[in-house]
Design a protein around this motif. Sequence first.
Motif, short mmCIF file in Angstrom:
data_model
loop_
_atom_site.label_atom_id
_atom_site.label_comp_id
_atom_site.label_asym_id
_atom_site.label_seq_id
_atom_site.Cartn_x
_atom_site.Cartn_y
_atom_site.Cartn_z
N GLY D 30 0.81 -1.22 0.00
CA GLY D 30 0.00 0.00 0.00
C GLY D 30 0.84 1.27 0.00
O GLY D 30 0.46 2.28 -0.59
N HIS D 31 1.99 1.20 0.67
CA HIS D 31 2.85 2.38 0.76
C HIS D 31 3.22 2.92 -0.62
O HIS D 31 3.37 4.13 -0.81
CB HIS D 31 4.13 2.05 1.53
CG HIS D 31 3.94 1.52 2.92
ND1 HIS D 31 2.72 1.44 3.54
CD2 HIS D 31 4.86 1.06 3.83
CE1 HIS D 31 2.88 0.94 4.77
NE2 HIS D 31 4.16 0.69 4.97
N ASN D 32 3.42 2.00 -1.58
CA ASN D 32 3.78 2.46 -2.92
C ASN D 32 2.66 3.28 -3.55
O ASN D 32 2.91 4.28 -4.24
CB ASN D 32 4.13 1.27 -3.82
CG ASN D 32 5.49 0.68 -3.48
OD1 ASN D 32 6.39 1.41 -3.04
ND2 ASN D 32 5.63 -0.62 -3.64
N SER D 33 1.42 2.86 -3.31
CA SER D 33 0.30 3.63 -3.86
C SER D 33 0.29 5.02 -3.23
O SER D 33 0.06 6.02 -3.91
CB SER D 33 -1.04 2.96 -3.56
OG SER D 33 -0.97 1.60 -3.85
N ILE D 34 0.51 5.05 -1.94
CA ILE D 34 0.48 6.36 -1.27
C ILE D 34 1.56 7.27 -1.86
O ILE D 34 1.33 8.46 -2.12
CB ILE D 34 0.67 6.19 0.25
CG1 ILE D 34 -0.48 5.34 0.82
CG2 ILE D 34 0.71 7.55 0.94
CD1 ILE D 34 -0.35 5.04 2.31
N SER D 62 8.56 4.62 6.30
CA SER D 62 9.46 5.77 6.41
C SER D 62 10.47 5.81 5.28
O SER D 62 11.02 6.87 4.97
CB SER D 62 10.17 5.75 7.77
OG SER D 62 9.23 5.94 8.81
N LYS D 63 10.72 4.64 4.67
CA LYS D 63 11.62 4.64 3.53
C LYS D 63 11.04 5.41 2.36
O LYS D 63 11.76 5.82 1.44
CB LYS D 63 11.88 3.20 3.06
CG LYS D 63 12.74 2.41 4.00
CD LYS D 63 13.04 1.03 3.41
CE LYS D 63 13.98 0.29 4.34
NZ LYS D 63 14.91 -0.59 3.62
N ALA D 64 9.69 5.55 2.38
CA ALA D 64 9.02 6.09 1.20
C ALA D 64 9.46 7.50 0.85
O ALA D 64 9.34 7.93 -0.30
CB ALA D 64 7.50 6.05 1.40
N GLU D 130 1.26 5.74 7.29
CA GLU D 130 0.96 4.63 6.40
C GLU D 130 0.68 3.42 7.29
O GLU D 130 1.60 2.75 7.75
CB GLU D 130 2.13 4.40 5.43
CG GLU D 130 2.42 5.70 4.66
CD GLU D 130 3.41 5.56 3.51
OE1 GLU D 130 3.43 6.44 2.64
OE2 GLU D 130 4.16 4.57 3.48
N ASP D 131 -0.58 3.22 7.51
CA ASP D 131 -1.05 2.41 8.64
C ASP D 131 -1.44 1.00 8.18
O ASP D 131 -2.48 0.80 7.56
CB ASP D 131 -2.27 3.15 9.24
CG ASP D 131 -2.72 2.55 10.56
OD1 ASP D 131 -2.26 1.46 10.94
OD2 ASP D 131 -3.56 3.20 11.21
N ASN D 132 -0.58 0.04 8.52
CA ASN D 132 -0.87 -1.33 8.10
C ASN D 132 -1.09 -2.28 9.28
O ASN D 132 -1.24 -3.49 9.09
CB ASN D 132 0.26 -1.87 7.19
CG ASN D 132 1.62 -1.69 7.82
OD1 ASN D 132 1.73 -1.50 9.03
ND2 ASN D 132 2.66 -1.75 7.01
N GLY D 183 -5.61 2.76 -1.39
CA GLY D 183 -6.16 2.41 -2.69
C GLY D 183 -7.14 3.44 -3.23
O GLY D 183 -7.65 3.29 -4.35
N ASP D 184 -7.41 4.47 -2.46
CA ASP D 184 -8.45 5.41 -2.87
C ASP D 184 -7.87 6.78 -3.18
O ASP D 184 -7.98 7.73 -2.42
CB ASP D 184 -9.49 5.52 -1.74
CG ASP D 184 -10.70 6.35 -2.15
OD1 ASP D 184 -10.69 6.91 -3.27
OD2 ASP D 184 -11.64 6.45 -1.35
#
Lengths: 610, 610, 343, 343
Positions: D30-34, D62-64, D130-132, D183-184
């Motif tokens: 999900g982080h990649n989408s964000i 945090s790497k993002a 980024e909450d998983n 995803g939104d």
Amino acid sequence: MADGNVNDLCIQAATVNGSGSQSSNLVITKALFHMGIPVAAKNVFPSNIEGLPTWYDIRITPRGYQCRKRSVDILIGMNPATFADDAGNVRPGGAVIHEAALPRVGAAGREDVAWYPVPFARLARERIDAKPDLRKYLQNMIYVGVLAELIGLDPAAVERGVHDQFRTKPAAAELNLEAIRLGVEYAREHLVKTDPFRVEAMDGTAGRILLDGNRAAALGALMAGCTVLAWYPITPSSSLCEALIEHAQRFRVDPETGERRFAAVQAEDELAAIGMVLGATWAGARAMTATSGPGISLMAELTGLGYYAELPAVVVDVQRAGPSTGLPTRTMQGDVAFVHALSHGDTRHPVLLPGTVTEVYEDTRRAFDLADRLQTPVFVLSDLDLGMNLWMTPPLPYADEGIDRGKVLDAEALERTRDWGRYRDVDGDGIPYRTLPGTPHPRAGFLTRGSGHDENAFYSESPRAYRDTMERLRRKIDGARMLLPAPQVEEAGRPGLVVAYGTTHHAVIEARDRLGEAGAAVDYMRVRGLPLHPLVAEVIERHERVYVVEQNRDGQMEAILRQELPGTLCDRLRGVRHFNGVPIDAEAIIEPVLAGEAAARRPPARSAVA
Amino acid sequence: MADGNVNDLCIQAATVNGSGSQSSNLVITKALFHMGIPVAAKNVFPSNIEGLPTWYDIRITPRGYQCRKRSVDILIGMNPATFADDAGNVRPGGAVIHEAALPRVGAAGREDVAWYPVPFARLARERIDAKPDLRKYLQNMIYVGVLAELIGLDPAAVERGVHDQFRTKPAAAELNLEAIRLGVEYAREHLVKTDPFRVEAMDGTAGRILLDGNRAAALGALMAGCTVLAWYPITPSSSLCEALIEHAQRFRVDPETGERRFAAVQAEDELAAIGMVLGATWAGARAMTATSGPGISLMAELTGLGYYAELPAVVVDVQRAGPSTGLPTRTMQGDVAFVHALSHGDTRHPVLLPGTVTEVYEDTRRAFDLADRLQTPVFVLSDLDLGMNLWMTPPLPYADEGIDRGKVLDAEALERTRDWGRYRDVDGDGIPYRTLPGTPHPRAGFLTRGSGHDENAFYSESPRAYRDTMERLRRKIDGARMLLPAPQVEEAGRPGLVVAYGTTHHAVIEARDRLGEAGAAVDYMRVRGLPLHPLVAEVIERHERVYVVEQNRDGQMEAILRQELPGTLCDRLRGVRHFNGVPIDAEAIIEPVLAGEAAARRPPARSAVA
Amino acid sequence: MTIAADKTNRIGLTRDDYRGAHTTLCAGCGHNSITNHIVKALHDSAVEPHLLAKMSGIGCSSKATAYFVDRAHGFNGAHGRMPSLATGAKLANRELVVVGVSGDGDTASIGLGQYCHMIRRNLDITYVVEDNGVYGLTKGQLSATADLGSTLRKGRANDYPQIDICAVAIDLGASFVARSFSGDGKQLVPLLRAALAHRGTALLDVVSPCVTFNDHAGSTKSYAYVKDHDAPVNTPDFIAFQPEITVDYDPGTVQDVALHDGSHILLRKLDGDHDVRDPVAALRALHEARRSGEILTGLLYADPEIDDLCTRERLPDRPLAHLGIDALRPSREQWAALMAALV
Amino acid sequence: MTIAADKTNRIGLTRDDYRGAHTTLCAGCGHNSITNHIVKALHDSAVEPHLLAKMSGIGCSSKATAYFVDRAHGFNGAHGRMPSLATGAKLANRELVVVGVSGDGDTASIGLGQYCHMIRRNLDITYVVEDNGVYGLTKGQLSATADLGSTLRKGRANDYPQIDICAVAIDLGASFVARSFSGDGKQLVPLLRAALAHRGTALLDVVSPCVTFNDHAGSTKSYAYVKDHDAPVNTPDFIAFQPEITVDYDPGTVQDVALHDGSHILLRKLDGDHDVRDPVAALRALHEARRSGEILTGLLYADPEIDDLCTRERLPDRPLAHLGIDALRPSREQWAALMAALV
Ligand SMILES: Cc1ncc(C[n+]2csc(CCOP(=O)(O)OP(=O)(O)O)c2C)c(N)n1
Ligand SMILES: Cc1ncc(C[n+]2csc(CCOP(=O)(O)OP(=O)(O)O)c2C)c(N)n1
Ligand code: SF4
Ligand code: SF4
Ligand SMILES: [Mg+2]
Ligand SMILES: [Mg+2]
């Protein structure tokens, strides 16, 4: 009366904290100062707000020694809880001014001292017209008058002292003066002086001011252009931060807009405080924090981040006693080793070791230059003695020089640089060039990180990149040896050398004089920074016996010396350690040094045969 | 084919993490083990979950060396990103099994190695019937088959390896075996072996098991009766905690009630983790935490509390590379000095230095006894190499002895003790007696605190009480010298001595053999704990040149030695340091020692004249 | 030691048996009053001194653990870290009655993370925050519970909104949340007793004026301010578990919360509709009070059903600290099997 | 580098100018989408890359910061300590547009204290969590935002209730609180743009499935669960400040929140009565959603009037970092007077 008793005495006021005695003691200190008599004041206070024993030592010596003296000449005994013990510390022939109601039992029954009982409580009750809580404070002001009369404080100087102390409250000043007069009057009428101590105006304080080290450090930060302070209250460093805020409020606020050219954030804890400092320096401001032991422990992780990501930071550690909470209101030099290599992994941080008010001002100021130049956290190691006591000092000099922001590339410089890499060692000194966020240049940006990175600041797990960075960091911090202040050396070819640092200095000064008088003169070197200056080893090399005097249990500086000195020199080191929370005095040095020097002079063979 | 190439090689699988290659590598490792061939496996993996380069080295030597080897004999090259570099590391005459699609450029174009291209991707695509993501994993299993065929892995051993690996998933085992068979088949049909390497069943693993140090440490804690684990996830220590939980779940749960004789709390951070440990030991449980560098930094303050308030605690530090976040998945011995004197002020903590799986088991177990006996935090210093790699080891012995809970007074004992004081040194060893909360006796209670206290645990700011406590604490920790394991010494009167500790041991073993072969044999001493055992100085005394080998930049053990050794011995120390994050190999030791020994043998005068 | 004029409690102890060292806090400090209320509550609830564990952080407030129940064990730990120490202690010995005393600096600044996570775990503790809006021990800096706009003695006004530790606790799913005032023993003692009986984290945020640094006009934590703005939502009455006694009350005006050990806390409703079982209602009330400058006191929220930490961790009744080594080691057979399975 | 097919934004930059290094996160994370949504929002809002400060802690999330806007400065700091680093950075240079990216472990466990205090100070930051529900980078331990009862991949169920960082933020007086889903993009991009325009802490709690450790049945942070339980309270539309444009809408169905820079966020109400200006209503909605297992998304609460940290600290417009030493030193005269007054 022997002349040796003029302007040569130690007065101790033993009171209960929260009882206003601090004002009384400051009035005495300042009155002496105004009479031109050199004073050294040591406040030994408890870690609470009200009701525990507190001692205030005012030392007067013609030679101007600023260290503690072990024995007391005149005791002002106001605290029932400690009266007997306190009286026991008075030297034979000394004097005790005391609340008349205190029972004269135990050492308080001694006959070899002069006793001056004064019914302070009754006087206050009967003769002072004020609300009860105010009266409690004023009661302590009476002893100023009694003392003044007994030792001959100049009334005008006392009056100036009171006005200094209550500058903004003239009504309070008047009330206090009245209480003092009451004391003078009582002493005149009821006490017969039988002790030899007195003071006389002299010319020993001209061109001096009275200042505590914390305020001096704050002024250093102000002068250095520090714009961000992030802190968390902790004794004995809080007053440093509060002084910096106060002066920033005075000098950095736009009178028209109310805008502040300074941000001071009381952080939620020390982890946040050092985090804010690193964030601020990363974004280009000069930033600092001040703390003490427990705060240093909490800053360990982020200090390592500052080291490895190469961010400036100035941390003033006003040392206090003990591991853990320890003795929060007592002094120590117990963080030297911990701070020098703070954080996990291989780290090493420059440390400045001021011993005087002027030095803590200069060192704090220069710490910002050093931090910017080296792009690394720099520690200034003060202590409670230096930070929270009043010291006689020359006025702090205005800074004539500009400041050194180190290797920062702005957009223009970057444009001229074809091939910039954030962590590249271009100059061979291990110090790379940095850019600041907000620099309007498309090549300025990079990602700062505490994880492995290469010369270009890219993420890397390459063994070589890692090792090369660590090697460069070692070179960089090694280079600090020549940037830090050189040791202060007083050499006259004697075989014995005292090595000390920080506030231990003041006891060494007295000890040296007295050792000289005892025929055991020694040379002296005061270390001023870590990593060690090359001169340190050179000076040690020239001496046979080296007494490393420090205020901690484990000989932390000695251990650092041992890491760097050749073995033959290591064997010359002898630790002299003092660690009970009160500032070191000359005796603590004289005894072991005298013993060491005497043993060396004694021909070993002869004594074995005799 | 030279016989030297039988069972003497290093296989490196260079893959991408998250691609299932870990399973393939473990199957190879276990197959070799089942063939009776000693193996040493080193996993060099990245700090992310998927997509970065990872290397797995499987070393086979007839002598059973367990350290890394610098050069590679057979490369399995699967990662396009590193293929050229990886190929460059293969020794001349070596072999490369690789994905056929990878371009043979750079070092991957070398002609001095045997090339075995295999179309792994195509084979998987065309020949494996599975979902795409599973197929990705199985693709790597094919190389097991190729390798098996090329070097002669016993198919039965491979099959056992697969079943070990997929013990709980028989269907997966079958799929994987199929992929392996595909590899075997392909190799048989398409590859012509031109390299000399092969393996043969032998009898070198009987009575051994394969185990990682983290699991061994966890078993040590279990065996010690640890009942409280408080932890915060961090590589490379997480698997230790997870193993402990797993085994507690297995052995400590009441099958009927579901009650757990064990509490494992995932704390919110490391400050809380060590806090919970101290709270638990204060209340009488045996408690531990495990962490790595950044966590150690965060535990600094409370470790000092444990030291000064005298509470047991066991902290396993599985060291990783770097200050700050550094290289979280790489190994180092970088916390030795920091941990030994963790926290502000004067502190000193016992440290255990295991080098093998058996030792990390025993040391962790004994750390609980030591912590209870000394009433202080005790550190076990493991590292990523020991903790996360599989090692050949004898099965861990069951603990026959009971446990030592140290000086605890229960209600009965207290009743017999007239005059108990919590911090009184009754036995002269600096260790006082404690009571536990909940002890049903009116004199049992006292207040534990990190602030100044006297012998009776009362709050105190007395200089004497403070100094006396600190002196006693020094004596107490000093006494640990004799309680910690003695150094392991192998002496034969040679003038050169290697000093090492921890996992550096394994490289020393190989280095010593090879130095001996090169005519430069040295003696060896492995330090097993801090503070140093008296034997350490004695052994050093008997040697002229002492090589202190360690995996950090700053020579942390060397510095500790220098603090304690007489200067003449200090001068014999020579630091040999390796710090790039991958485990040290023999070369890193052989080179400097060889040079040092050679220089010593060379008569200085002659060479100057010649 | 004064001779106990007091009557003895259920376990035969007098009030004096619950006293501690002489206080070294300032005369008039709210913390001293709280100490007295704690002594009374512990005595009334007949807590066994040897089972009491007094936990605290660092601050004037945290010193208070020394000033009650001398006989008990206590741990005056590190600044902000008491929750973790208490967590460890309770895990080790669940028989302990854990009473924590903290300050607003200790809890809402440096200790906020541990505080929140303690609540999340529902550690069984009576957690008293002696809340004076300042850092007393370090001489009067503002704390994070100081209200926006309230002023320090030296006149500086607070630019930051307060952290309402009660509201935060409710949001984190706390099981017992109350606010009170050091000067109101009638309210505080029953709350303390209920907190002691409650199995889970019982938060008592007790406004406790600092006479030295925060008791002037402009402070919202002064004696005067609290007296003027105290808005009790209920009057709590604590009924200890005594099977034979039944209580009569009008359910329209009294809310009865049954605690785990069979005790009851009866809440005479003052603010007509305050339902202590409704978290959102409690939050609404807190938000509204904040806007109007009132200090809501009483039991704000309670849910005695939530499992506490030791229950969640399925610990045996027997304290872990009391288990012998034989109960903790795998058997030789189990060990051998374990080793055999390790290839 | 791909050639930008993108159109340029107000400052002449293409979408590609906002890209960063290639991601090293798992495919499908999900982080990649964000990251992609952040790139779009920054581009759409025409943020000057050199003024952007990308802040993060430690974790996969945090790497993002490395994976967007290469040109900007960034600081991938230490675990849980990003709020303090960001605070320092903003104080030093208030011109910086600060975007923080954190994880649920980073924010709700180790960093909870700093998180809460950042909110209290109302630091001007767009703070994306980024909450998983798990610790991705350390391989799948439960985090404090995992729901009570949700299970880990290996089957262990969570015994502890979640920390709802949105509710906590509202209680701490946060000025902008939203929840969304990786995803939104349709919902998230306008929220991000509004957050960037908002002056103060804008919290975006973005549920972001971890495909490797927390995307299975039993997880309440999986793609499937979020899709099934997403309960949007409003559909946000972001209108950047453009003086000439006026927007027509029906005030009954749309709530208009004017931001400090003149931008507007228009919220088409879905849940009939959700008023983003009412903190208690937002808390109620969150509590109810928690009970029903729904994930409330959209802008939950906003109050653009609250002063941000730099305003409270009365900092000049000119960044502190840009002030020359002459503006910072007292004059010689002032200094002399100061020294003269020190007896
Ligand atoms: C790590 C650390 N930082 C700072 C301190 C200094 N310190 C002691 S007490 C205290 C604050 C006390 O405030 P509070 O918790 O509100 O208690 P109060 O004194 O007001 O009752 C501080 C900051 C400390 N002891 N440890
Ligand atoms: C002080 C410290 N403790 C522990 C770690 C190990 N660590 C790295 S990332 C992480 C948690 C990451 O979880 P989260 O923030 O949720 O990010 P995600 O990976 O799930 O995106 C932990 C515990 C660390 N880096 N530093
Ligand atoms: S300073 Fe304030 S909080 Fe501390 S003891 Fe005095 S009145 Fe109480
Ligand atoms: S482990 Fe989870 S959070 Fe981390 S990159 Fe992979 S999917 Fe994303
Ligand atoms: Mg307070
Ligand atoms: Mg996460």
